[in-house]
Write a protein that holds these residues in place. Structure first.
Motif, short mmCIF file in Angstrom:
data_model
loop_
_atom_site.label_atom_id
_atom_site.label_comp_id
_atom_site.label_asym_id
_atom_site.label_seq_id
_atom_site.Cartn_x
_atom_site.Cartn_y
_atom_site.Cartn_z
N ASN A 13 0.75 -1.02 0.04
CA ASN A 13 0.02 -0.08 -0.06
C ASN A 13 0.83 1.11 0.00
N GLN A 14 0.66 2.18 -1.01
CA GLN A 14 1.41 3.50 -1.03
C GLN A 14 0.73 4.42 -0.70
N LEU A 15 -0.60 4.79 -0.61
CA LEU A 15 -1.21 5.66 -0.10
C LEU A 15 -2.63 5.24 0.56
N LEU A 16 -3.10 6.12 1.73
CA LEU A 16 -4.27 5.77 2.15
C LEU A 16 -4.83 6.85 2.75
N LEU A 17 -6.20 7.31 2.25
CA LEU A 17 -6.64 8.78 2.77
C LEU A 17 -8.08 8.45 2.79
N VAL A 18 -8.52 9.26 3.66
CA VAL A 18 -10.17 9.16 4.12
C VAL A 18 -10.73 10.27 3.39
N SER A 19 -11.90 9.99 2.73
CA SER A 19 -12.49 11.20 2.14
C SER A 19 -13.83 11.36 3.14
N GLY A 20 -13.73 12.33 3.97
CA GLY A 20 -14.76 12.41 5.10
C GLY A 20 -16.09 13.04 4.35
N ARG A 21 -16.04 13.37 3.27
CA ARG A 21 -17.51 13.96 2.67
C ARG A 21 -18.13 12.89 2.17
N ALA A 22 -17.55 11.99 1.30
CA ALA A 22 -18.11 10.89 0.59
C ALA A 22 -18.18 9.73 1.41
N GLN A 23 -17.44 9.66 2.84
CA GLN A 23 -17.40 8.46 3.43
C GLN A 23 -16.73 7.33 2.52
N GLU A 24 -15.59 7.73 2.08
CA GLU A 24 -14.91 6.80 1.23
C GLU A 24 -13.56 6.58 1.64
N LEU A 25 -12.91 5.36 1.43
CA LEU A 25 -11.35 5.42 1.71
C LEU A 25 -10.73 5.19 0.59
N PRO B 59 -11.22 19.75 0.83
CA PRO B 59 -12.33 20.14 0.27
C PRO B 59 -12.55 21.24 -0.97
N GLY B 60 -12.95 20.94 -1.84
CA GLY B 60 -13.36 21.86 -3.04
C GLY B 60 -14.62 22.47 -2.86
N PRO B 61 -14.77 23.36 -3.80
CA PRO B 61 -16.37 23.78 -4.05
C PRO B 61 -17.39 22.52 -4.60
N GLY B 62 -17.93 22.09 -3.46
CA GLY B 62 -19.21 21.09 -3.94
C GLY B 62 -18.46 19.88 -4.36
N ARG B 63 -17.12 19.49 -4.05
CA ARG B 63 -16.50 18.42 -4.16
C ARG B 63 -15.12 18.16 -3.42
N ASP B 64 -14.78 17.17 -3.21
CA ASP B 64 -13.45 16.72 -2.76
C ASP B 64 -12.49 16.54 -3.87
N LEU B 65 -11.15 17.19 -3.55
CA LEU B 65 -10.01 17.07 -4.62
C LEU B 65 -8.92 16.13 -3.86
N LEU B 66 -8.05 15.56 -4.64
CA LEU B 66 -6.99 14.57 -4.11
C LEU B 66 -5.68 15.26 -4.48
N LEU B 67 -4.92 15.66 -3.62
CA LEU B 67 -3.50 16.44 -3.75
C LEU B 67 -2.53 15.19 -3.65
N VAL B 68 -1.71 14.78 -4.72
CA VAL B 68 -0.89 13.79 -4.55
C VAL B 68 0.44 14.08 -4.95
N ALA B 69 1.63 13.81 -4.25
CA ALA B 69 2.87 13.77 -4.64
C ALA B 69 3.89 12.75 -4.46
#
Length: 1917
Positions: free
Chosen positions: A124-136, A186-196
């Motif tokens: 596993n390289q990246l593990l994040l929680v999206s609170g708005r969408a209740q997604e992993l 959090p973005g306007p009306g949506r969540d965004l994913l920033l990845v480096a």
């Protein structure tokens, strides 16, 4: 794990490529069940309350994420995702791998699209929680790092997974070591994913290091239309990201990269982007510097501060922590942005301070000055990405010894706490206080050496920390305040989150203390206050008889509410406290509430606590004293004790009371306590007391004396005068004397005791007697100090006149002659009886009575009246008329004089004379002799330089003087007492080096030297061998010890140290005493068998006998029951050698004593009836574990029963033919006694009986019965008798055969030993050669092909030859075969194919084996799958045989699964062959070859003189001579003739060898380190005999000189050419094809075997012969004989084999026995770990038996034997060329066949009996087979009892083995041949696939048709 679970687990890896591949196939139902069972496999391990841990076996954990609202925890791991509750209980698990993948391929549907794909672990390289969408969001490393979305409440449910991801969806790095960080913003009306992410893999070069990605929409995780950090060439910068963080406005990325394109140095950076900036217009980065440190390693964004951990600088600690205030950081970034927006990146000085980085076309510009404010997050026209040049610098807050891998921080109670995880698994808690950090707590969380992951998370409550390492997740409290039990430990912990809540009485967080805001309520470690304590007490203690008030001073006492109060607790008694400021007043408890004083004390101490409710605020101790108890503690001085105590106690002298306060009775004076002030009469010095004795101090016994004592302070007594008494404490009585007070002056006076005679019973000269004075009725006056009167008795200690006159003059002692003369007190002796002069001296004993003429001997004279002091005797002693000088240091008044003798002539004799002035001299009755000691000889004259030799010095008059000491050279030789007149015994000490040493003896001051025969120190004895190395515990076994210099040892011992229980020591041991004193002339005492050492161990020893300088014979010491041997060693005088060192590393082993059953089954006292001629069979246990047959002695009465055979459980002996006489006269029958070393076993009496003679049938009965009945009865009787006779005869024959074999082996024993010694020498040389060259193992590929395709030569698979014009077909054929390979991965297809082929009548057994091997080769890279197929087929086979005869299963190789099993076992045991069994097997092979070559071998018939196979035995006596040829081995290995520059190599041959045989032996010697396949062929070389300079003769088997007679041509031998011993020969290339007998054998025969030339030699009517002329029929004619005649001829030949031939076979067998045993032991031993495949296979067979209800252990034994021992090991024994690159000749092959047959016989469960008609090959090993059978049974038993082979371990092993065979072309050829078999039965296979419903569903027939179209160029039907 149940059976269902196990099958599910086994199928899981095979299905993962399909369930997790790009094509999302429906999940099979059993996979769903598997996922439900997986939580059972991962149980969290609870350590302590509040500290939990989760770990998953064999799983590496990668990432950690926390769902803020739910508190659930998510763990990303290799191949798994775990969902945990807040307390780390497993809630759900998802399987994410392994999958077929390659980092060099884009995600694929069909494995053919990526040939290099392998089963790859998914980290596993990246593990994040999206609170708005209740997604992993979870991103793995496989499939180019694509991500998937899963449900937060159940991670096993996948919400989104890209079926065909494009380049824009490659998110994470596809290499585990390259970090990927990200944020869900959090973005306007949506969540965004920033990845480096960093640079990883050749396909990731186009993925930008920083991207903005969408989480929702049609293409989640795509960066299309969103911001990317565009980089010209990422490898120039090589960004490596440390962390990603966000606050309310911005996102920050911390990373390392190269400074610029032209700079190689790396720097630390932080980048910032606005949260609402989806296009990265706002990107700004600035460098970070931690002063004096290296690059950043970890980071965390705390409120208002960015914390960074930096690597160490060039010196100092490993890591440093720096803090960068966020305001400064943002200010630095704003400055860079402003300069790049408005000033072209230039600062006020003109230097470039900001630029546009990463090689993009944008540049810093000059926009209006308000641009930064107008575009706070940039815009399309603003430059980007901006990089500041001015680093933001900070100083280190803290330095640590280990590098930091993780940081987290927490703000609580106004303080910042940082948590640092280091690379060693330690967690450090740091208090950030201003500009410095302080580590206040460190703890080991992960395993030592396991770094803490950067995902260090604090839970939402701020109370716990989640710590991740690669192996576990730990839940650690942020602050462990409750663990500190008191205020001191709470504050000493220095935890800034903890403090002492005073009124709650516990250590708490500040928020948990209700009144923390009030002063003095919550005490903090870093504050000014300290723990509450009682500063002072007033009063400090109190009398227990009255109540009072105590005042406590308690600083910083917190204030209470008006309705609250403190109270005091004195132990269990409580009273209300009155508080005034810091002072607290309490009332003490009444007397009845106090506990009693402890015995012997005057007070009771209770805890005093200031309480709030039930909480102790402050505490101390408080004492209540009792003055009455004080005086009772000091009887001799009660007043002094009272007023001098710690308490305020006063003394009332009149009433003798110790009181508190002013409580003396009225009218009585008071003596006050010393603690009082301003009082005159106080303290101990004011007490009425006896100051001391006025006189006399010494009182003679028996004389009336009056004692006087000084007294003081008696004026304190008021009232009328009182009487006084003196008391003396005499032994056994208390004597009371009236006394009077006189001469009072002031406060002092004298008391006189009445005069009294004292006559106590006295054992000593002076007796101190305590004395004291009482007043009135027992009122005792204090003694100021300890007072006593000394009574003395002149008679005690003065036994004679001299002692009496030497007494102290102040005692007044005189020698009185009245009555019995004695020493008395002067006045007690009448004046006329006083003796002023003492009697003459009396001499009792003188020692010694001899001395050397030189004098100087210390002589001791004992007696009485030997002077009052030394002056009396100074010149008063003479010895034999010569003066003797007394020594003042040894003089003892009156009874001892020690004087030194003067020189005198030898032989002077006389008494000792003591003449004291004024008295007659005392003369001794003993006479002293001056004698001259003489040293004559030594015994022995040599000994080891280590010392310890018992040396006897012989001489005359050696008992001269009392102090005799001996020296050998410069070393002392301690003398053993006593010294005898003619011998001195001493023990030598170690010497530095060997050599001569002169022996000298010192007699007092005289010295004698033995110059004539010096002692020789020899080199220490060396032990080279010791055997046997095993014995019964009873001991007594003869141990032969070989070495050098053994004859110099005087008393060799074999000893054993034992650790024994206490009862064993008590029974068998004697304490370790010095050698007992011996008496002269008496024999030496026998040594104790066991002695107890100072360590508590036992030492048991036996004395060895020295047989010669190279041989010791020792008996093993007996070991008591219950004792454990710890060390066995030899004691050779002072040389101690461990048995293992002497025996070449073999430890000495003690086996349990043997147990034998009584001869008679009715009991040991009942006689055993023995028929003459019978062999006695005695049953027992462990009979041969500790002894050999030759050492056992069996007696029947006074005769011996000759032991013929000894096995583990049986002893066979041949009794004497006639009944022996009993050894015990009281017994009528002889006893049967077995002696095994010291173990003697009596098994009962033996009664010989005659063979019963059958009586004739009675005549009376014949008359009475009819003729028919008589005939019938006679027939029945006759048959019965014949049957019994035959049965007895068979048993007797069996026993006699064993005995005959035993006798024959005994007869060849000496020859076997000689042959074995010679063979071991050869094998030792071979071992040393092998160390350089190694055993010639075949490589794995060759080994596998020889096992898979036996008998097919070195090239089992030949590629099909392509015809002209077929090159174009190669590609479609190749594609078709690859599709066939993929189709074989379908289990349904493969099983259907196997079943269909086996059902075809024309599909032969040979075809089955060939196809099974082709499948083994094609599926070698997928051994787990092949194993699963084999298990399924074996299960079907078992079900088939269960209904027939289960014992027949696996008996032959008739089915494909049986051949698959053979191949599978061979694959799995290859490493075991190489590492364990290969060496003994190779040594056996070489030993056989060596023994065969030592005797003649007929080159035509193939028969040999030395063999184990009777059909190969050369029976004729052929005379032969061994020769040694010097082979000229040139550098070119057989160069042209005349090249003499080579090396001479000796080669052993026989003069009867043919030239070809000589060439073979020469090649073996010249190329002994070279594998056989790399040697030249014997048929390509000629042998050339070279004699002199020009004499060269080429030798050959046939030439013109060959002798031919009567159509018989004899092959040429060395004897024929008269080649002498030591001749020089050379090997030269063959220039012609004639001359060699076996020239038809070409190089194509890879085995190199010699084929006998029985038929091949018949050319043109001339028959060839070598040693004997062949008279037997050819083999073909033999085969045509009928089976009945063949059997009869074989039986006749077996019976007719003469004993001499059997002796030859037995000799060969005995010589090879060790090597056979070693090979069997290596195969059947479980001392080392059993190969996991064997355990796995046997466990599976056990499962099959259990599943089918097979309870017969014999059936299971047969299955295991057939599947492993007979299937694999027998084949390996018979065909060693499968594993070794060697030549196996026919004779060696025949011998191996006998050994393999023995191994087969050992594996059967049926009883192995031989008789006279048994084949000779079975007779040879008849005695060994029972032992081998036990080895097999023990092998099976030990494997059954070992721990089961886990599925994971087996799969891991199979995965490792899968990569061994890497020959891709051969795999392709195997597929080609496999298809040819499918083609033969194409229609039947297609029909079977179409009939199967599941096959229809999977379109298996269609796929096979497609393959056929490609391979055969057919059109699809």
């Amino acid at each position: 794990m149940g059976l269902h679970q196990r099958h599910a687990a086994q199928e899981m890896p095979l299905l993962l490529p399909f369930t997790l591949g790009p094509a999302m196939a429906p999940r099979p139902p059993f996979i769903a069940r598997l996922l439900l069972m997986l939580p059972l496999l991962y149980q969290p391990l609870t350590l302590t309350a509040g500290a939990h841990r989760f770990s998953a076996p064999n799983t590496t954990l990668n990432r950690l994420a926390l769902a803020p609202g739910r508190g659930a925890l998510y763990v990303g791991a290799v191949n798994h995702l775990f969902q945990l509750s807040p307390d780390l209980q497993l809630e759900s698990v998802a399987i994410t791998g392994p999958v077929f993948d390659s980092p060099d391929c884009v995600p694929f549907r069909d494995p053919a699209e990526c040939p290099q794909a392998r089963l790859t672990d998914n980290a596993n390289q990246l593990l994040l929680v999206s609170g708005r969408a209740q997604e992993l969001v979870a991103c793995g490393q496989v499939r180019q790092g694509v991500c998937e979305k899963r449900r937060l409440d159940d991670v096993a449910q996948v919400l989104y997974q890209a079926e065909d991801p494009g380049d824009g969806q490659f998110v994470a790095a596809n290499t585990p070591g390259v970090a990927t960080v990200g944020l869900v913003v959090p973005g306007p009306g949506r969540d965004l994913l920033l990845v480096a992410r960093g640079l990883a893999g050749k396909l990731s070069g186009g993925v930008p290091p920083l991207t903005v990605r969408q989480l929702a929409g049609p293409q989640p995780f795509s960066s299309e239309g969103l911001g990317r950090l565009v980089v010209g060439d990422l490898s120039d910068y090589n960004n490596s990201y440390v962390g990603a963080f966000a606050d309310t406005r911005s996102a920050y990325f911390v990373f390392r990269r190269r400074g610029a394109r032209t700079q190689a140095e790396y720097c630390s950076y932080v980048a910032r982007v606005c949260l609402g900036d989806a296009n990265l217009y706002s990107y700004v980065e600035v460098p970070l510097t931690c002063r004096g440190q290296g690059l950043i390693q970890a980071a965390f964004l705390a409120p208002g501060t960015l914390l960074g951990a930096f690597a160490a600088g060039p010196k100092g600690p490993q890591a440093a922590l720096c803090a960068f205030p966020l305001a400064q950081l943002d200010g630095s970034m704003e400055r860079a942005r402003r300069l790049c927006y408005t000033a072209g990146g230039r600062g006020p000085s003109g230097a470039e301070e900001a630029t546009v980085e990463y090689g993009v076309t944008s540049r810093c510009v000059t926009l209006p000055p308000d641009s930064p404010e107008s575009y706070p997050c940039g815009d399309e026209h603003t430059p980007s990405p901006i990089a500041g040049r001015q680093p933001l610098e900070a100083g280190p807050l803290l330095q640590l010894p280990h590098s930091i891998s993780a940081i987290a921080a927490l703000q609580a109670d106004g303080h910042t706490i940082a948590f640092l995880g280091d690379a060693q698994g330690q967690l450090h808690k740091v208090f950030l206080n201003g500009t410095q950090g302080q580590v206040y707590h460190s703890q080991q969380v992960g395993p030592p050496g396991s770094a803490i992951s950067p995902d260090l998370l604090v839970d939402s409550s701020g109370s716990h920390l989640y710590v991740l390492t690669s192996q576990q997740v730990d839940r650690v409290p942020v602050a462990a305040c409750p663990q500190f039990p008191n205020c001191t430990s709470c504050l000493q912990a220095r935890d800034p989150l903890c403090g002492w809540c005073v009124l709650q009485g516990r250590c708490t967080r500040k928020g948990q203390c209700r009144r923390a805001a009030q002063p003095n309520q919550w005490l903090w470690s870093y504050g000014d206050n300290c723990c509450l304590h009682v500063q002072s007490l007033l009063p400090a203690h109190h009398p227990r008889q009255e109540q009072g008030q105590v005042t406590l001073s308690v600083p910083w006492l917190p204030a209470l509410a008006p309705d609250e109060y403190f109270h005091c607790a004195f132990g269990d008694y409580e009273s209300l406290a009155h508080v005034e400021g810091p002072n607290v007043a309490c009332v003490t408890p009444p007397q009845d509430q106090l506990p009693l004083n402890p015995p012997g004390t005057d007070h009771i101490t209770l805890p005093l606590a200031l309480m709030f409710e039930d909480v102790a605020v402050a505490a101390t101790n408080f004492s209540f004293y009792d003055c009455g108890a004080v005086q009772a503690l000091e009887v001799a001085a009660p007043c002094r004790a009272c007023v001098g105590s710690l308490w305020r106690c006063h003394w009332c002298p009149q009433s003798s009371l110790c009181v508190y306060g002013e409580h003396c009775p009225e009218g009585e004076r008071t003596i006050y306590s010393a603690l009082e002030v301003d009082v005159q009469v106080r303290g101990p010095w004011a007490c009425p007391q006896v100051k001391g004795l006025a006189g006399p101090l010494l009182v003679p016994v028996g004389w009336e004396s009056r004692l006087a004592l000084y007294v003081q302070n008696l004026q304190h007594f008021r009232g009328p005068p009182a009487s006084y008494h003196c008391w003396l404490e005499l032994p056994g009585e208390l004597q009371k004397l009236p006394a009077s007070l006189e001469e009072t002056t002031g406060d002092t006076g004298l008391i006189y005791c009445r005069a009294q005679q004292f006559r106590p019973t006295m054992a000593q000269r002076e007796l101190p007697v305590p004395i004291y004075v009482t007043r009135g009725e027992g009122q005792r006056l204090d003694n100021a100090r300890t007072l006593h009167v000394t009574l003395y008795d002149c008679a005690v200690g003065h036994p004679d006149c001299s002692h009496c006159q030497a007494a102290n003059g102040s005692l007044g002692c005189l020698w009185c002659s009245q009555g019995q003369p004695a020493c008395r007190y002067g006045p007690l002796c009448p004046p006329g009886a006083v003796e002023l002069l003492c009697p003459m001296p009396s001499i009792d004993t003188v020692e010694p009575l001899t001395g050397p003429p030189e004098g100087g001997l210390a002589l001791t004279i004992l007696g009485s009246n030997l002077g009052r002091d030394f002056a009396d005797v100074q010149d008063a002693v003479s010895v034999a008329g010569r003066p003797c000088s007394p020594d003042p240091s040894f003089y003892r008044t009156s009874d001892r004089i020690v004087c030194v003798t003067s020189p005198a002539p030898n032989g002077t004799v006389g008494p000792i004379r003591v003449a004291i002035k004024s008295r007659p001299p005392g003369i001794s009755t003993q006479h002293f002799t001056y004698q001259d000691p003489v040293l004559l000889s030594l015994s022995p004259q040599w000994g080891p330089q280590a010392g310890g030799t018992q040396l006897t010095i012989h001489g005359q008059h050696l008992q001269t003087g009392g102090n005799v000491s001996a020296f050998v050279g410069s070393q002392p030789c301690p003398v053993w007492e006593p010294v005898c007149p003619e011998a001195i015994v001493c023990r030598t000490m170690p010497q530095a080096s060997p050599g001569e040493a002169v022996v000298r003896v010192v007699f007092g001051r005289a010295q004698r030297t033995l110059l004539a025969s010096p002692f020789h120190y020899t080199a220490n004895p060396q032990l080279l061998a010791a055997e046997p190395s095993v014995s019964f515990r009873g001991g007594g076994r003869l141990i032969r010890v070989r070495g050098t210099g053994l004859d110099v040892v005087r008393r060799p011992l074999l000893s054993v140290w034992l650790e024994a229980a206490a009862e064993v020591q008590a029974v068998g041991a004697h304490p370790w005493d010095p050698p007992p004193r011996r008496s002269c002339g008496a024999p030496a005492a026998a040594p104790q068998a066991c002695i107890q050492l100072e360590t508590g161990w036992l030492q048991c020893s036996t004395v060895c006998s020295v047989n010669s300088s190279s041989l010791l014979l020792c008996r093993s010491p007996a070991v008591p029951d219950g004792a454990s041997p710890r060390r066995v060693f030899f004691s050779l005088d002072n040389v101690h050698v461990d048995f293992a060192s002497a025996s070449g590393g073999q430890d000495f082993l003690y086996q349990p004593n043997p147990r034998l059953a009584p001869l008679s089954r009715e009991g040991p006292i009942r006689p055993y009836r023995l028929k003459p001629g019978n062999i006695l069979d005695v049953e027992g246990e462990g009979l041969n574990l500790g002894i050999s047959k030759e050492e056992v002695r069996v007696h029947i009465g006074d005769s011996e029963c000759l032991v013929q055979t000894l096995t583990l459980t049986h002893l066979y002996c041949e009794p004497p033919p006639r009944a022996p006489h009993p050894t015990n006269g009281s017994s009528t029958l002889p006893q049967f006694v077995v002696q095994m070393g010291n173990v003697r076993l009596a098994l009962g009496p033996v009664q010989y009986e005659e063979e019963p003679v059958l009586s004739a049938f009675p005549v009376e009965a014949q008359v009475g019965l009819g003729l028919g009945a008589a005939v019938l009865i006679a027939a029945v009787l006759l048959l019965t008798l014949m049957y019994r006779h035959k049965s007895k005869q068979a048993l007797r024959d069996y026993q006699k055969v064993l005995v005959q074999l035993e006798n024959l082996e005994i007869g060849v024993g000496d020859q076997c030993r000689k042959e074995f010694t010679d063979l071991m020498t050869e094998m030792t040389d071979l071992s040393s050669d092998l160390e350089a060259s190694g055993i010639p193992f075949l490589d794995y590929c060759t080994y596998a092909e020889r096992v898979f395709f036996p008998g097919r030569g070195s090239c089992p698979l030949q590629p099909a030859l392509e015809g002209p014009g077929e090159e174009g077909r190669r590609a479609p054929v190749h594609q078709g075969l690859m599709q066939l390979s993929n189709l074989l991965n379908s289990k349904l297809f493969l099983l259907t194919l196997i079943h269909t082929l086996e059902e075809q009548p024309s599909f032969s057994q040979r075809d089955r084996c060939h196809v099974a091997s082709l499948l083994s080769l094609a599926l070698h890279g997928k051994l787990e799958y092949l194993t699963d197929i084999m298990r399924t087929l074996l299960g079907n086979l078992a079900a088939h045989y269960v209904h027939r005869n289960p014992k027949l299963m696996l008996r032959r190789t008739e089915t494909m699964v049986e051949k698959l099993l053979t191949n599978w076992v061979s694959i799995c045991l290859y490493s075991f062959l190489r590492e364990v069994a290969g060496e003994p097997l190779y040594m056996l092979l070489r030993a056989i070859q060596y023994q065969v070559d030592k005797g003649p071998v007929d080159a035509v018939t193939g028969k040999a003189k030395r063999t184990l196979n009777d059909s190969r035995l050369l029976r004729e006596d052929v005379e032969f001579q061994p020769l040694t040829l010097m082979v000229l081995a040139s550098p070119g290995a057989g160069g042209a003739a005349g090249s003499g520059a080579g090396q001479h190599v000796p080669a052993r041959v026989l003069d009867t060898d043919t030239i070809t045989q000589v060439k073979e032996k020469v090649l073996d010697q010249v190329y002994k380190g070279t594998p056989f396949s790399q040697r030249p062929s014997v048929h390509d070389l000629d042998l050339e005999w070279r004699s002199g300079v020009a004499g060269h003769l080429t030798l050959s088997d046939e030439d013109l000189t060959s002798v031919t007679q009567n159509q018989w041509k004899r092959l040429n031998t060395l004897q024929h050419y008269k080649v002498p011993d030591g001749a020089t020969v050379g090997l030269i290339p063959q220039l012609h094809n004639g001359g060699a007998v076996s020239q038809s054998l070409a190089q194509s025969c890879p085995s190199g075997e010699n084929i006998p030339m029985l038929e091949d030699g018949e050319e043109g009517g001339v028959r060839l012969w070598h040693l004997v002329k062949a008279t037997e029929e050819p083999e073909g004619a033999k085969a045509r004989r009928s089976s009945l005649k063949e059997r009869e001829r074989e039986r006749a030949r077996a019976k007719a084999i003469p004993e001499i031939y059997l002796t030859r076979l037995l000799s060969m067998k005995g010589t090879l026995q060790k090597f056979v045993d070693d090979t069997f032991q290596a195969i059947l031993s479980v001392n080392r770990p059993v190969p996991i495949a064997v355990k796995y296979l046997f466990d599976f067979l056990d499962e099959l038996a259990e599943k089918h209800g097979i309870l017969d252990p014999e059936t299971l034994h047969i299955w295991k034997t057939n599947s492993l021992l007979l299937r694999f090991w027998v084949n390996t024994l018979k065909n060693p060329q499968v594993i070794f690159d060697v030549r196996v000749s026919d004779n060696v092959d025949a011998i191996l066949a006998v050994i393999a047959q023995t191994f087969m016989d050992s594996c059967t469960v049926s009883e192995h009996k031989v008789g006279r008609d048994s084949p000779v090959n079975k007779l040879l090993y008849a005695r060994e087979i029972p032992r081998y059978k036990q080895m097999v049974e023990r092998y099976y038993s030990d494997i059954r009892q070992s721990s089961p082979a886990s599925y994971q371990e087996m799969n891991s092993t199979l995965a490792e083995l899968s990569g061994n065979y890497t020959s891709a072309p051969h795999c392709l050829e195997a597929l080609q041949e496999l298809y040819s078999h499918i083609h033969r039965y194409y229609d039947q296979v297609i029909s079977a696939l179409e009939e199967d419903p599941m096959g229809q569903k999977m379109q298996l027939a269609c796929r096979l048709q497609q393959i056929a179209a490609l391979v055969e160029n057919k059109e699809d039907p």
